[in-house]
Scaffold this motif. Sequence first.
Motif, PDB file in Angstrom:
ATOM      1  N   GLY C  19       0.795  -1.219   0.000  1.00 52.51           N
ATOM      2  CA  GLY C  19       0.000   0.000   0.000  1.00 52.51           C
ATOM      3  C   GLY C  19       0.828   1.269   0.000  1.00 52.51           C
ATOM      4  N   CYS C  20       1.858   1.257   0.829  1.00 50.96           N
ATOM      5  CA  CYS C  20       2.616   2.492   0.973  1.00 50.96           C
ATOM      6  C   CYS C  20       3.455   2.780  -0.254  1.00 50.96           C
ATOM      7  CB  CYS C  20       3.491   2.395   2.203  1.00 50.96           C
ATOM      8  SG  CYS C  20       2.539   1.755   3.584  1.00 50.96           S
ATOM      9  N   ASP C  21       3.684   1.748  -1.072  1.00 52.38           N
ATOM     10  CA  ASP C  21       4.473   1.974  -2.269  1.00 52.38           C
ATOM     11  C   ASP C  21       3.647   2.461  -3.433  1.00 52.38           C
ATOM     12  OD1 ASP C  21       6.689   1.222  -0.998  1.00 52.38           O
ATOM     13  OD2 ASP C  21       6.677  -0.849  -1.712  1.00 52.38           O
ATOM     14  N   LEU C  22       2.326   2.225  -3.384  1.00 55.76           N
ATOM     15  CA  LEU C  22       1.492   2.590  -4.515  1.00 55.76           C
ATOM     16  C   LEU C  22       1.429   4.105  -4.614  1.00 55.76           C
ATOM     17  CD1 LEU C  22      -1.360   0.007  -3.959  1.00 55.76           C
ATOM     18  CD2 LEU C  22       0.671  -0.191  -5.390  1.00 55.76           C
ATOM     19  N   VAL C  23       1.644   4.627  -5.803  1.00 61.66           N
ATOM     20  CA  VAL C  23       1.803   6.075  -5.896  1.00 61.66           C
ATOM     21  C   VAL C  23       0.613   6.844  -5.340  1.00 61.66           C
ATOM     22  CG1 VAL C  23       3.465   6.095  -7.774  1.00 61.66           C
ATOM     23  CG2 VAL C  23       1.021   6.115  -8.295  1.00 61.66           C
ATOM     24  N   VAL C  24      -0.575   6.347  -5.601  1.00 67.21           N
ATOM     25  CA  VAL C  24      -1.747   7.084  -5.155  1.00 67.21           C
ATOM     26  C   VAL C  24      -1.812   7.139  -3.623  1.00 67.21           C
ATOM     27  CG1 VAL C  24      -4.253   6.950  -5.047  1.00 67.21           C
ATOM     28  CG2 VAL C  24      -3.113   6.752  -7.240  1.00 67.21           C
ATOM     29  N   LEU C  25      -1.284   6.093  -2.991  1.00 71.53           N
ATOM     30  CA  LEU C  25      -1.326   6.041  -1.536  1.00 71.53           C
ATOM     31  C   LEU C  25      -0.026   6.552  -0.915  1.00 71.53           C
ATOM     32  CD1 LEU C  25      -3.139   2.628  -1.280  1.00 71.53           C
ATOM     33  CD2 LEU C  25      -4.110   4.910  -1.136  1.00 71.53           C
ATOM     34  N   ASP C  26       0.763   7.233  -1.718  1.00 69.70           N
ATOM     35  CA  ASP C  26       2.026   7.774  -1.236  1.00 69.70           C
ATOM     36  C   ASP C  26       2.057   9.268  -1.540  1.00 69.70           C
ATOM     37  OD1 ASP C  26       4.608   8.122  -0.405  1.00 69.70           O
ATOM     38  OD2 ASP C  26       5.486   7.382  -2.269  1.00 69.70           O
ATOM     39  N   PRO C  27       1.169  10.024  -0.877  1.00 67.96           N
ATOM     40  CA  PRO C  27       0.961  11.422  -1.267  1.00 67.96           C
ATOM     41  C   PRO C  27       2.162  12.301  -0.936  1.00 67.96           C
ATOM     42  CG  PRO C  27      -0.312  10.895   0.696  1.00 67.96           C
ATOM     43  CD  PRO C  27       0.296   9.618   0.228  1.00 67.96           C
ATOM     44  N   LYS C  28       2.360  13.299  -1.776  1.00 71.23           N
ATOM     45  CA  LYS C  28       3.420  14.269  -1.549  1.00 71.23           C
ATOM     46  C   LYS C  28       2.855  15.684  -1.473  1.00 71.23           C
ATOM     47  CE  LYS C  28       7.329  11.697  -2.517  1.00 71.23           C
ATOM     48  NZ  LYS C  28       7.015  10.502  -1.721  1.00 71.23           N
ATOM     49  N   GLY C  29       1.536  15.757  -1.304  1.00 71.93           N
ATOM     50  CA  GLY C  29       0.910  17.066  -1.215  1.00 71.93           C
ATOM     51  C   GLY C  29      -0.417  16.935  -0.506  1.00 71.93           C
ATOM     52  N   PRO C  30      -0.975  18.056  -0.031  1.00 73.90           N
ATOM     53  CA  PRO C  30      -2.203  18.007   0.772  1.00 73.90           C
ATOM     54  C   PRO C  30      -3.397  17.417   0.007  1.00 73.90           C
ATOM     55  CG  PRO C  30      -1.621  20.266   0.209  1.00 73.90           C
ATOM     56  CD  PRO C  30      -0.456  19.430  -0.163  1.00 73.90           C
ATOM     57  N   GLN C  31      -3.525  17.712  -1.289  1.00 77.16           N
ATOM     58  CA  GLN C  31      -4.689  17.199  -2.014  1.00 77.16           C
ATOM     59  C   GLN C  31      -4.616  15.684  -2.139  1.00 77.16           C
ATOM     60  OE1 GLN C  31      -6.222  19.695  -1.629  1.00 77.16           O
ATOM     61  NE2 GLN C  31      -6.598  20.869  -3.478  1.00 77.16           N
ATOM     62  N   ALA C  32      -3.450  15.191  -2.533  1.00 72.23           N
ATOM     63  CA  ALA C  32      -3.290  13.744  -2.659  1.00 72.23           C
ATOM     64  C   ALA C  32      -3.486  13.076  -1.309  1.00 72.23           C
ATOM     65  CB  ALA C  32      -1.915  13.419  -3.217  1.00 72.23           C
ATOM     66  N   GLU C  33      -3.118  13.786  -0.255  1.00 66.68           N
ATOM     67  CA  GLU C  33      -3.269  13.224   1.073  1.00 66.68           C
ATOM     68  C   GLU C  33      -4.752  13.076   1.410  1.00 66.68           C
ATOM     69  OE1 GLU C  33      -0.343  14.993   3.634  1.00 66.68           O
ATOM     70  OE2 GLU C  33      -1.675  14.598   5.348  1.00 66.68           O
ATOM     71  N   THR C  34      -5.523  14.144   1.152  1.00 64.74           N
ATOM     72  CA  THR C  34      -6.970  14.054   1.360  1.00 64.74           C
ATOM     73  C   THR C  34      -7.523  12.852   0.610  1.00 64.74           C
ATOM     74  OG1 THR C  34      -7.046  16.455   1.397  1.00 64.74           O
ATOM     75  CG2 THR C  34      -9.135  15.311   1.097  1.00 64.74           C
ATOM     76  N   GLN C  35      -7.108  12.715  -0.640  1.00 66.67           N
ATOM     77  CA  GLN C  35      -7.655  11.632  -1.452  1.00 66.67           C
ATOM     78  C   GLN C  35      -7.228  10.275  -0.918  1.00 66.67           C
ATOM     79  OE1 GLN C  35      -6.148  13.663  -4.836  1.00 66.67           O
ATOM     80  NE2 GLN C  35      -8.191  14.176  -5.608  1.00 66.67           N
ATOM     81  N   ALA C  36      -5.964  10.175  -0.513  1.00 73.49           N
ATOM     82  CA  ALA C  36      -5.509   8.896   0.036  1.00 73.49           C
ATOM     83  C   ALA C  36      -6.298   8.559   1.303  1.00 73.49           C
ATOM     84  CB  ALA C  36      -4.016   8.946   0.323  1.00 73.49           C
ATOM     85  N   ASP C  37      -6.582   9.580   2.119  1.00 70.89           N
ATOM     86  CA  ASP C  37      -7.370   9.324   3.323  1.00 70.89           C
ATOM     87  C   ASP C  37      -8.746   8.774   2.974  1.00 70.89           C
ATOM     88  OD1 ASP C  37      -5.285  10.205   4.789  1.00 70.89           O
ATOM     89  OD2 ASP C  37      -6.120  12.188   5.245  1.00 70.89           O
ATOM     90  N   VAL C  38      -9.398   9.412   1.990  1.00 70.06           N
ATOM     91  CA  VAL C  38     -10.714   8.916   1.573  1.00 70.06           C
ATOM     92  C   VAL C  38     -10.599   7.477   1.103  1.00 70.06           C
ATOM     93  CG1 VAL C  38     -12.621   9.214  -0.038  1.00 70.06           C
ATOM     94  CG2 VAL C  38     -11.491  11.213   0.899  1.00 70.06           C
ATOM     95  N   ILE C  39      -9.547   7.202   0.353  1.00 71.79           N
ATOM     96  CA  ILE C  39      -9.405   5.858  -0.200  1.00 71.79           C
ATOM     97  C   ILE C  39      -9.230   4.834   0.926  1.00 71.79           C
ATOM     98  CG2 ILE C  39      -7.915   4.378  -1.604  1.00 71.79           C
ATOM     99  CD1 ILE C  39      -7.429   6.859  -3.387  1.00 71.79           C
ATOM    100  N   TRP C  40      -8.342   5.146   1.871  1.00 74.75           N
ATOM    101  CA  TRP C  40      -8.176   4.199   2.981  1.00 74.75           C
ATOM    102  C   TRP C  40      -9.455   4.029   3.770  1.00 74.75           C
ATOM    103  CZ3 TRP C  40      -4.806   0.699   2.885  1.00 74.75           C
ATOM    104  CH2 TRP C  40      -3.498   0.922   2.425  1.00 74.75           C
ATOM    105  N   LEU C  41     -10.126   5.147   4.044  1.00 72.36           N
ATOM    106  CA  LEU C  41     -11.372   5.071   4.800  1.00 72.36           C
ATOM    107  C   LEU C  41     -12.371   4.175   4.086  1.00 72.36           C
ATOM    108  CD1 LEU C  41     -13.093   6.319   7.153  1.00 72.36           C
ATOM    109  CD2 LEU C  41     -13.965   7.895   5.430  1.00 72.36           C
ATOM    110  N   SER C  42     -12.508   4.391   2.771  1.00 74.96           N
ATOM    111  CA  SER C  42     -13.521   3.598   2.070  1.00 74.96           C
ATOM    112  C   SER C  42     -13.085   2.148   1.947  1.00 74.96           C
ATOM    113  CB  SER C  42     -13.861   4.214   0.714  1.00 74.96           C
ATOM    114  OG  SER C  42     -12.712   4.400  -0.046  1.00 74.96           O
TER     115      SER C  42
END
Lengths: 200, 651, 299
Positions: C19-42
């Motif tokens: 998981g941590c290696d997948l680019v989408v789940l490895d955010p480098k900015g606040p927007q990607a982080e929000t999205q990664a959080d939603v993804i993990w939550l869902s």
Amino acid sequence: MNIDHSKPLEYSTEQNRLNILGFWIFLGAEIMLFGTLFASFFTLVDRIGSGPAGEEIFEMGPVLLETFFLLTSSFVIGLVVHAMRIGNKKAMITFFVITLLLGLGFLFLEINEFMTYYHEGATLQTSAFTSILFTTLGTHGAHVTLGIFWGTFIIIQVARRGFTPETANKTFIFSLYWHFLDVVWIFIFTFIYLKGMTGV
Amino acid sequence: MGYFSRFMVPHASPAIYASMVAIAVTMFLLVVGLTYFKKWIYLWSEWLTTVDHKRIGIMYLISALLMLFRGGVDALMMRAQLAVPENKLLASQHYNEVFSAHGVIMIMFMAMPYIIGFMNFVVPLQIGARDVAFPRLNAISFWLFFMGAMLFNLSFVIGGSPDAGWSSYFPLAGNEFSPSVGTNFYMISLQIAGIGTLMTGINFMTTILKMRAPGMTSMRMPMFTWSIFVTSVIIIFAFPVFTVALLMGALDRLAFTKFFTITDGGMDMLWANLFWVWGHPEVYILILPAFGLFSEIIPTFSKRNIYGYKSMVASMIIISLYSFMVWTHHFFTMGQQAYVNSIFSITTMVIAIPTGIKIFNWLFTMWRGRIRFTVPMLYSLAFIPLFTIGGVTGVMLAMSAADYQYHNTQFLVAHFHNVIIPGVVYAVLGASTYYWPKMFGFTLNERIGKMAFWVLNVGFCLAFFPMYITGLDGQVRRMYTYSADTGFGPWNFVSTIGSALMALSYVLIVYMIYYSIRHSPREGASSDPWDARTLEWATHSPVPEYNFAIIPEVNSREPFWDAKYKGLSIFKGEYNKIHMPNNTGAPFIMSCLFFVFGFSLVFSMWYVAGAALIGIFVCMAQRSFQIDHGHYIPLEGVKETEANYGGGSDK
Amino acid sequence: MKTTRSIFVCFILSAFLTGCDLVVLDPKGPQAETQADVIWLSIGIMSVIVLVVCAILVYVLVKYRDSKLPKDYEPPYIEGNHIVETIIVAVPVLIVIFFSVVTIITNNKVEATPEKYKGQDPLIVYASSSNWKWHFSYPEYNIETVNYLYLPTKRPLEFKLYSYGPITSFWIPQLGGQKYAMSDMVTTLHLAADDVAAMEGRNANFSGEGFAENTFYVETMKQVEFKKWVRDVKGRAAPITEKTFNKLLKPGHLGQLTYTGTHLGFSPPPMEHSGQPNDEHMSDSDAKGKHLDHPHSHE
Ligand code: HEM
Ligand SMILES: [Cu+2]
């Protein structure tokens, strides 16, 4: 074939009743078809590129005349069904011919209108607006054209075979179709022409 | 020569030449075979001119199985190309044509005819009718679909295939960026097939509304019939939208209109909207009948009535309404405002609720039942968890903020295969085994069937689960190659192995059919081999031309079950002569003309197109003037047929 | 069923592990982080649903299989049960309500300047695609690059997207989700970078033959570094002219290129989309019929 004499001729057999219901459902699909065309029209109406806008090409005169022809024909097709119900073949055929002649008149005017637009530089290819305009009007016009052929066939059949459950059924269904085209035209008249000309 | 160069395939590869030869050889063998075995007349009088819903249904199913082969070969080519990084098997352009063809064929020419095939075969039997409301229109529907499919497939060897994806987004699909005739094939063949589908919808809606057996109130309709009713409604509302979109697309390409162009006010987003206003309901057109099939199979093999009948019906109705309110979720990323995305995000998630209700109802149908693991049941059982995974990933996609990351990736590809394969494909494969005895009077081999099922199931999981992962790792869909340092390689290799297993299962399925035709026992085959519950099992197998010698009378939701176990009788009254519609060649001929019409439009051959169009009108005129009251099967004929089946159809 | 399930479990496990290696789940900015959080939550909540369904399924299959039941067992007729049906409606409804709240909040987050860096003026970059490359114009610094992006960290980034051809989709997974670039309107994508990093961006939406290679290089750097780069570019790069730009637009692939000046003057973006208040609707009358060749700027 069971004929139920308590019902009008066009409803008298099982198959006739199925046909009428089926045709109503078909008209539902037609509403979606024209609805989509209208929705697309409203989306594209301002996208005129370097071509003319509606208010630059629409002319009230011919359009009013077209409207008059079609509305009248819709009234006359009502008379056709009425004449059929009372079993007056001659009146029925006469009214039917008038309906189709009015339809022809409408078509003639519409083609003329298209020619005018063409000469004013608004063709199918000018802009998104003219494309959707011609497509919407054209789809309606094609329906009318088809209707004229279909109506002619029905007239010939009634003339030859008289009122049978089949011919009555066809006539009735044709009248639904024709009324429907009239309703579509009212929408076209209001939302394409009137709205386009007044610019509201 | 200049004139004929238009028929050449641009970028032809050896594979295409090989296919041309293969097609020519097959055609030749077909003609020779038909002549040698003197089957031309049989073919014409029993199949090409038939208006019998059962035969039409079977023709749909055969077409679907063939198209599954074509679409499957495309899939294997794609998987082979993606198996390892930087593979050189397919060039980019070729790959693009392959996935475009794959998508169109699988949705329009595989899944749809499978569904419509079962709809045709089963619905009139389930409602105790002798045919559909408009048998002749039904034949037209089939032949239009068939000709549309043939026209589309022709693009492979003549003129070139479409290459803009199954969603055919403009301006990519416009003349400027797709100069070959490929997309013309798309616009026109789908239009022809689509008209057929629309008429099917009208036909079945009328049939279900008007032709149910006496006593079958709406709340007594079998679940499959309900699903087809709802599906028909969706077809009637969704397909005209597609008709208009395709018309505009075809005009843009052939008449140079400016609907979706870059210049002169054209609007690419309009296509995307129209496509998905049809496209999303379309996926429910596929899945609802599949739900219906599962709702027949699961009760039968659980020996229980369906749990929560009313909530099942209500769910389908809610789904049908909502399916028109979610299309924007296919382009959350098109730049609309946040609140628009929020609205469509929520409507999309709401659809998952009725879907979930159905899942639980199937589970509770099995609860306290008596579960038999037959092939159709195995498909249904695998469907439940796998479809749930597809559904929940759908909900994940529906969260629009997150969808910005999933969109256009393999994650999305995994989602829709995860709903379509366990949902639709498992349903039709299960139903093929389930209804086979009703169609042909003998059962399919269970052992090979189970083998095929397991191979397919493992293959499916291997092929598609890795895509969730690579999708999250940034592998976009429709990409013909990727570099080794992306790290997608191993996962893609697993996918390719999975797809090979799925291909193997296809081979097993075809072998199962072949084997069963040769070896399954015909003698003593029961007309109710599964101990089923609904009316279609109350008549003989294979079903006589007239379906029911006596129109059944219905007093409950499961009339046949109650007849078997509660002693209620459904066939009351005497044999009588039976009215049947006449066969006719007109639908076939008219559809051939549609084929010519479509073909000449694709290549802008206006005179031929005009001639074909006139031909089509002549067919319609002929129909208008024709007097056709059908015919009667005389009483003696009915009695004789019934006697040959060995007594009354009540047994 | 067993094999299926164990395969599935393996996948879930490996997904979590990688998981941590997948680019989408490895955010480098606040927007990607929000999205990664939603993804993990869902993923979390959805896994529970899948597990519940599987558990019921296994239970039912074990308990009510034909071979395990007494010979004379006859399944009962069960119409339904109001309590059960209420539960299977209510629980999904609650989940959907919860997700609706999440989706509304996160939508507004990803569609706005990142909260974290709100104080600063965003760096506006016009990103336009042509077959099969990306052109990045920095009007603030009056420079333009092709196929690579240098971006400052800790400053909001506002991308204005449009296309000189088919619909494309601008995507830098580690900074945030994608958005379409189209020929008849400009869309806006809000991003920001937290840390210094090098990553890949690409066109995610199929756009024809050269699609697979339609990628670009992204590097985020400290603001001083970024300024240094800008100065450097100004010192060494050639100016972009209409002629060179039109050459760049020709279908094909180009390497990374750098110019001074931008194409926005001679080849302006199409009319802006109503993504923000203050355009289109307000200026409806003069926006009419304005497209690629009719600039409509309102910065
Ligand atoms: C539980 C209900 C479902 C939900 C919430 C859902 C949600 C979604 C969403 C949000 C997308 C768009 C994702 C994107 O493009 O980024 C999507 C795509 C898709 N879904 Fe579903 N879905 C559901 C069920 C189904 C079913 C039952 C089918 C088919 C039988 C299906 C077939 C598809 C297809 C074919 C696509 C993608 C088409 C394409 O872009 O080529 N979905 N789904
Ligand atoms: Cu959808």
